[in-house]
Motif scaffolding. Structure first.
Motif, PDB file in Angstrom:
ATOM      1  N   VAL A 172       0.837  -1.189   0.000  1.00 25.66           N
ATOM      2  CA  VAL A 172       0.000   0.000   0.000  1.00 25.66           C
ATOM      3  C   VAL A 172       0.871   1.238   0.000  1.00 25.66           C
ATOM      4  O   VAL A 172       2.058   1.196   0.345  1.00 25.66           O
ATOM      5  N   THR A 173       0.265   2.362  -0.384  1.00 23.23           N
ATOM      6  CA  THR A 173       0.909   3.668  -0.312  1.00 23.23           C
ATOM      7  C   THR A 173      -0.021   4.608   0.442  1.00 23.23           C
ATOM      8  O   THR A 173      -1.174   4.271   0.724  1.00 23.23           O
ATOM      9  N   ALA A 174       0.474   5.794   0.751  1.00 27.15           N
ATOM     10  CA  ALA A 174      -0.331   6.754   1.500  1.00 27.15           C
ATOM     11  C   ALA A 174       0.025   8.159   1.074  1.00 27.15           C
ATOM     12  O   ALA A 174       1.128   8.432   0.576  1.00 27.15           O
ATOM     13  N   SER A 175      -0.903   9.065   1.257  1.00 20.55           N
ATOM     14  CA  SER A 175      -0.686  10.492   1.038  1.00 20.55           C
ATOM     15  C   SER A 175      -0.523  11.154   2.401  1.00 20.55           C
ATOM     16  O   SER A 175      -1.240  10.828   3.347  1.00 20.55           O
ATOM     17  N   VAL A 176       0.432  12.109   2.498  1.00 14.94           N
ATOM     18  CA  VAL A 176       0.748  12.725   3.786  1.00 14.94           C
ATOM     19  C   VAL A 176       0.711  14.242   3.642  1.00 14.94           C
ATOM     20  O   VAL A 176       1.312  14.798   2.718  1.00 14.94           O
ATOM     21  N   GLY A 177      -0.021  14.886   4.586  1.00 22.95           N
ATOM     22  CA  GLY A 177      -0.022  16.343   4.654  1.00 22.95           C
ATOM     23  C   GLY A 177       0.525  16.785   5.996  1.00 22.95           C
ATOM     24  O   GLY A 177       0.218  16.177   7.025  1.00 22.95           O
ATOM     25  N   GLY A 178       1.350  17.848   5.996  1.00 23.36           N
ATOM     26  CA  GLY A 178       1.965  18.284   7.240  1.00 23.36           C
ATOM     27  C   GLY A 178       1.840  19.771   7.467  1.00 23.36           C
ATOM     28  O   GLY A 178       1.716  20.548   6.519  1.00 23.36           O
ATOM     29  N   ALA A 179       1.894  20.183   8.764  1.00 20.22           N
ATOM     30  CA  ALA A 179       1.877  21.596   9.128  1.00 20.22           C
ATOM     31  C   ALA A 179       2.760  21.787  10.348  1.00 20.22           C
ATOM     32  O   ALA A 179       2.944  20.868  11.167  1.00 20.22           O
ATOM     33  N   PHE A 180       3.329  23.000  10.463  1.00 24.27           N
ATOM     34  CA  PHE A 180       4.331  23.277  11.498  1.00 24.27           C
ATOM     35  C   PHE A 180       3.852  24.414  12.390  1.00 24.27           C
ATOM     36  O   PHE A 180       3.407  25.464  11.923  1.00 24.27           O
ATOM     37  N   TYR A 181       3.957  24.151  13.715  1.00 26.75           N
ATOM     38  CA  TYR A 181       3.607  25.168  14.718  1.00 26.75           C
ATOM     39  C   TYR A 181       4.905  25.722  15.295  1.00 26.75           C
ATOM     40  O   TYR A 181       5.819  24.936  15.620  1.00 26.75           O
ATOM     41  N   PRO A 182       5.065  27.040  15.355  1.00 26.73           N
ATOM     42  CA  PRO A 182       4.040  28.096  15.201  1.00 26.73           C
ATOM     43  C   PRO A 182       4.073  28.810  13.851  1.00 26.73           C
ATOM     44  O   PRO A 182       3.361  29.790  13.679  1.00 26.73           O
ATOM     45  N   ARG A 183       4.861  28.292  12.905  1.00 24.36           N
ATOM     46  CA  ARG A 183       4.971  29.017  11.631  1.00 24.36           C
ATOM     47  C   ARG A 183       3.663  29.022  10.864  1.00 24.36           C
ATOM     48  O   ARG A 183       3.230  30.070  10.347  1.00 24.36           O
ATOM     49  N   ASP A 184       3.020  27.843  10.762  1.00 25.60           N
ATOM     50  CA  ASP A 184       1.826  27.717   9.923  1.00 25.60           C
ATOM     51  C   ASP A 184       0.529  27.999  10.676  1.00 25.60           C
ATOM     52  O   ASP A 184      -0.505  28.261  10.043  1.00 25.60           O
ATOM     53  N   ALA A 185       0.528  27.894  11.996  1.00 26.36           N
ATOM     54  CA  ALA A 185      -0.721  28.058  12.756  1.00 26.36           C
ATOM     55  C   ALA A 185      -0.393  28.494  14.170  1.00 26.36           C
ATOM     56  O   ALA A 185       0.711  28.264  14.682  1.00 26.36           O
ATOM     57  N   LYS A 186      -1.385  29.125  14.818  1.00 28.11           N
ATOM     58  CA  LYS A 186      -1.220  29.601  16.181  1.00 28.11           C
ATOM     59  C   LYS A 186      -2.058  28.805  17.188  1.00 28.11           C
ATOM     60  O   LYS A 186      -1.962  29.060  18.383  1.00 28.11           O
ATOM     61  N   SER A 187      -2.871  27.854  16.695  1.00 25.45           N
ATOM     62  CA  SER A 187      -3.738  27.086  17.590  1.00 25.45           C
ATOM     63  C   SER A 187      -3.861  25.652  17.095  1.00 25.45           C
ATOM     64  O   SER A 187      -3.460  25.331  15.957  1.00 25.45           O
ATOM     65  N   ARG A 188      -4.425  24.823  17.948  1.00 21.43           N
ATOM     66  CA  ARG A 188      -4.624  23.415  17.579  1.00 21.43           C
ATOM     67  C   ARG A 188      -5.562  23.301  16.382  1.00 21.43           C
ATOM     68  O   ARG A 188      -5.268  22.565  15.422  1.00 21.43           O
ATOM     69  N   GLU A 189      -6.696  23.982  16.413  1.00 25.69           N
ATOM     70  CA  GLU A 189      -7.659  23.870  15.325  1.00 25.69           C
ATOM     71  C   GLU A 189      -7.058  24.317  13.993  1.00 25.69           C
ATOM     72  O   GLU A 189      -7.250  23.662  12.948  1.00 25.69           O
ATOM     73  N   GLU A 190      -6.302  25.415  14.047  1.00 27.78           N
ATOM     74  CA  GLU A 190      -5.703  25.944  12.812  1.00 27.78           C
ATOM     75  C   GLU A 190      -4.622  25.008  12.291  1.00 27.78           C
ATOM     76  O   GLU A 190      -4.489  24.802  11.066  1.00 27.78           O
ATOM     77  N   LEU A 191      -3.872  24.389  13.184  1.00 29.71           N
ATOM     78  CA  LEU A 191      -2.806  23.474  12.763  1.00 29.71           C
ATOM     79  C   LEU A 191      -3.403  22.253  12.067  1.00 29.71           C
ATOM     80  O   LEU A 191      -2.885  21.789  11.035  1.00 29.71           O
ATOM     81  N   ILE A 192      -4.484  21.709  12.615  1.00 32.49           N
ATOM     82  CA  ILE A 192      -5.145  20.559  11.982  1.00 32.49           C
ATOM     83  C   ILE A 192      -5.691  20.953  10.607  1.00 32.49           C
ATOM     84  O   ILE A 192      -5.578  20.194   9.626  1.00 32.49           O
ATOM     85  N   LYS A 193      -6.284  22.146  10.564  1.00 32.91           N
ATOM     86  CA  LYS A 193      -6.866  22.601   9.287  1.00 32.91           C
ATOM     87  C   LYS A 193      -5.791  22.736   8.213  1.00 32.91           C
ATOM     88  O   LYS A 193      -5.999  22.329   7.052  1.00 32.91           O
ATOM     89  N   LYS A 194      -4.621  23.264   8.566  1.00 36.61           N
ATOM     90  CA  LYS A 194      -3.535  23.436   7.596  1.00 36.61           C
ATOM     91  C   LYS A 194      -2.971  22.087   7.155  1.00 36.61           C
ATOM     92  O   LYS A 194      -2.692  21.874   5.961  1.00 36.61           O
ATOM     93  N   ALA A 195      -2.794  21.157   8.086  1.00 32.48           N
ATOM     94  CA  ALA A 195      -2.286  19.832   7.712  1.00 32.48           C
ATOM     95  C   ALA A 195      -3.294  19.096   6.841  1.00 32.48           C
ATOM     96  O   ALA A 195      -2.916  18.378   5.890  1.00 32.48           O
ATOM     97  N   ASP A 196      -4.589  19.244   7.128  1.00 29.79           N
ATOM     98  CA  ASP A 196      -5.622  18.581   6.335  1.00 29.79           C
ATOM     99  C   ASP A 196      -5.664  19.152   4.915  1.00 29.79           C
ATOM    100  O   ASP A 196      -5.855  18.412   3.931  1.00 29.79           O
ATOM    101  N   ALA A 197      -5.476  20.457   4.780  1.00 28.35           N
ATOM    102  CA  ALA A 197      -5.441  21.074   3.447  1.00 28.35           C
ATOM    103  C   ALA A 197      -4.240  20.564   2.652  1.00 28.35           C
ATOM    104  O   ALA A 197      -4.332  20.295   1.434  1.00 28.35           O
ATOM    105  N   ALA A 198      -3.092  20.423   3.340  1.00 28.02           N
ATOM    106  CA  ALA A 198      -1.908  19.893   2.662  1.00 28.02           C
ATOM    107  C   ALA A 198      -2.135  18.454   2.226  1.00 28.02           C
ATOM    108  O   ALA A 198      -1.705  18.042   1.131  1.00 28.02           O
ATOM    109  N   LEU A 199      -2.834  17.657   3.049  1.00 29.49           N
ATOM    110  CA  LEU A 199      -3.149  16.272   2.676  1.00 29.49           C
ATOM    111  C   LEU A 199      -4.031  16.246   1.431  1.00 29.49           C
ATOM    112  O   LEU A 199      -3.836  15.400   0.531  1.00 29.49           O
ATOM    113  N   TYR A 200      -4.989  17.162   1.335  1.00 29.31           N
ATOM    114  CA  TYR A 200      -5.889  17.204   0.181  1.00 29.31           C
ATOM    115  C   TYR A 200      -5.098  17.469  -1.096  1.00 29.31           C
ATOM    116  O   TYR A 200      -5.325  16.852  -2.148  1.00 29.31           O
TER     117      TYR A 200
END
Length: 651
Positions: free
Chosen positions: A607-635
């Motif tokens: 199997v293979t997988a797609s991976v999206g990542g985000a970095f705190y505090p550069r990409d987001a200032k909160s937990r919700e924002e960090l998840i949202k940025k990583a999820d967008a990168a995964l998309y």
């Protein structure tokens, strides 16, 4: 009205009296032949106290008396007997009614036959006098009985809290703590000595109780004023000491010069005889009771003294047992009070703290310790309140350690003197402990762990077998409490884990991510989605799909803080990472997943997988924002061809 109805019951008896009064005296009949009738009446009263049977007894006696001379009959005394029995056994009103009925019966008989014989005034007056005196006597006795019964009720009411069936538990415990009830040994001993002195009418009566090897005078009554109230006699010395050691009832009717060696007079006294009896019960010698007199003493005096000695020994035993039970009750009340606390939501540290408080309140030790023994890790000290030579985590030699032996022992382990060589609290190398008594108890914390709680006392032989049983009860509470802690820890872990993969579930992932953002300067978040997972389920079946999820969870388990984000998606949180390392960590995840092989009936699946990542505090200032940025990168990784890594803010 009720009393009138009761009196009416006697009407048949009065009718019988009328016909008896009109009968004929048969003075020529030998009363010996008629004695069977009143004897039968007395026999009836031996088996029942019912009214009708009593009337039958009176009728039989009256018949025999009338046929043999009435008031002049030799059988007349049976009236006295029957009436007195009735007065003792039944109510006084029945006694009076029966007595008056007999007087009426005999008076009518005499009046009807005055022509044949003189009126038996003397006999009837004597009978009347007997009825009155007996009534007064019975009234006094019954009033005394009622008074004693009321006194007993008052005493019962006074100590009703001792009865577990009639008083609330809190009231009994409070009364025990305030020591409302205590057996007064001085009053007990003085009462027995006074009883002997007044009953036997002797010169002096005294009681000596044994204290180690000394006989201490605890109570004395004497006609002689110069008495040694604090007399103390060594067991085996002097007349009293010798007789106490022998432990046999004795009478000495010729004391002579031995009177000077009795030991409780301050001056010479003229006495001729001495009697003693042991105060002993079940092989335990408590002391000796002594009387001396100016007259010769006899076997009755000795037997009475022996009986009093037995009673006194039993009461002393009861009083000592009560005091012991009193202390036990206080200790068990403390256990009961602590039980609720031990079984509530305490942590392990709080539980150990409470167990130390419990041991201190109940046993007042000079040192308390708690150790844990695990199957693989061995024995370790968790806490020791005493000499400051042992630290938390101290490990000791199991084979020669009292603590380790306690863990293996079934029940409590009591060592009465640790100053003797050969055994140690923990192991060789420790200095000789200042505390001498050791008492410990082991209990199960879980299947592979034993806890040990022990107490120490400076004095040797400071604790008893009863104390060990109380400590055993405390260990039962501790065992249940530690099992509750283990179960709570296990339930807590299960509540945070995903049932299929064993990784953190979605809620626990959110908590860990929030905690990491709050506590760490940098946090990297990767969200992983298995490519074409629906096709795997449709082609190979859901069991193979579950196997794929488990395999991926194994691959990412050591990459950071892994979690199952939901469905075929996973998340990995990496703390203290730099932004430059994000690409390397993401590519490492992709490579590890590509190398994972899953075996199925159709062959090996890759199997293979797609991976999206985000970095705190550069990409987001909160937990919700960090998840949202990583999820967008995964998309973006999925829409650009899958099996790729995309980071937030990068192409």
């Amino acid at each position: 009205m009720k009393d009138i109805l009761k009196i009416v019951v006697y009407l048949p008896f009065l009718v019988y009296a009328f016909f008896s009064a009109s009968g004929t005296f048969l003075k020529s009949v030998n009363p010996f032949y008629l004695i069977a009738l009143p004897v039968a009446g007395v026999a009836v009263l031996l088996f029942t106290s019912r009214l009708w049977f009593y009337l039958l007894a009176l009728a039989l006696a009256n018949l025999a008396i009338q046929l043999s001379g009435g008031a002049a009959s030799q059988l007349f005394f049976f009236y006295f007997l029957l009436l007195f029995v009735e007065g003792l056994r039944a109510s006084l009103w029945r006694y009076i009614v029966a007595g008056v009925s007999i007087l009426v019966l005999e008076s009518l008989s005499a009046l009807f036959h005055l022509a044949q014989s003189a009126f038996p005034l003397g006999a009837l007056l004597a009978f009347s006098g007997f009825v009155v005196l007996a009534y007064l006597f019975l009234s006094v006795e019954k009033r005394r009985a009622k008074s004693l019964e009321k006194s007993l009720e008052r005493e019962r009411a006074k100590y009703h809290w001792l009865d577990p069936l009639s008083s609330p538990r809190e009231e009994r415990l409070q009364s025990l703590k305030e020591e409302k009830y205590s057996i007064d040994a001085d009053v007990l001993c003085s009462g027995f000595v006074k009883l002997v002195f007044e009953t036997l009418r002797v010169h002096t009566a005294g009681l000596f109780l044994l204290n180690k090897d000394k006989l201490e005078l605890v109570a004395i009554e004497s006609q002689f004023p110069r008495i040694k109230k604090d007399a103390s006699i060594t067991l085996g010395e002097g007349v009293i000491g010798y007789l106490a050691r022998e432990g046999k009832p004795t009478i000495l009717n010729d004391l002579r010069e031995d009177s000077k060696r009795i030991g409780y007079y301050d001056a010479e006294v003229d006495i001729k005889a001495l009697a003693t009896a042991p105060v002993a019960n079940a092989g335990t010698n408590y002391g000796i009771i002594v009387v001396d007199a100016e007259r010769a003493l006899n076997e009755y005096d000795k037997d009475f003294l022996v009986a009093v000695g037995d009673l006194l020994a039993r009461d002393i035993e009861i009083s000592r047992q009560y005091e012991e039970r009193h202390r036990e009750a206080l200790r068990f009340s403390g256990l009961y009070e602590m039980a609720g606390n031990l079984l509530t939501g305490l942590s392990e540290e709080e539980l150990i703290e409470r167990s130390f408080e419990l041991a201190g309140d109940i046993f007042d030790p000079d040192a308390t310790g708690f150790a844990r023994l695990r199957d693989k890790e061995g024995a370790a000290l968790l806490r020791y309140d005493g000499e400051k030579e042992f630290d938390r985590g101290f490990r000791f030699e199991p084979e020669r350690s009292l603590v380790a032996m306690t863990a293996k022992h079934k029940g409590f382990l009591l060592h009465r003197d640790m100053s003797k060589p050969g055994l140690y609290r923990f192991g060789p190398g420790e200095k000789v402990p200042a505390n001498r008594t050791f008492m410990g108890i082991g209990f199960d914390e879980d299947e592979h762990t034993r806890g040990v709680l022990w107490i120490e006392k400076l004095e040797a032989d400071a604790y008893s077998e009863r104390d060990g049983k109380i400590l055993g009860f405390a260990a039962t509470l501790l065992s249940a409490a530690f099992l509750r802690v283990r179960y709570q820890e296990q339930l807590g872990r299960l509540a945070r884990l995903d049932g299929l993969t064993g990784l953190l579930n979605h809620r626990a992932f959110q908590e860990e991510l929030e905690s990491s953002i709050q506590k760490r300067p940098t946090v990297g978040l990767f969200i992983i989605d298995i490519d074409h997972f629906k096709n795997i389920n449709d082609t190979y079946g859901h069991p193979v799909g579950d196997a794929v999820l488990k395999k991926i969870s194994e691959v990412i388990r050591d990459k950071g803080i892994p979690a199952r984000y939901g469905g075929e998606e996973f998340a990995v949180v990496i703390t203290d990472i730099t932004s430059k390392d994000m690409i390397g960590k993401g590519e490492e995840l992709l490579v590890s997943i590509r190398r994972a092989m899953i075996r199925a009936k159709e062959g090996t699946i890759q199997v293979t997988a797609s991976v999206g990542g985000a970095f705190y505090p550069r990409d987001a200032k909160s937990r919700e924002e960090l998840i949202k940025k990583a999820d967008a990168a995964l998309y973006r990784a999925k829409t650009s061809g899958r099996d790729k890594l995309m980071l937030s803010g990068e192409g």
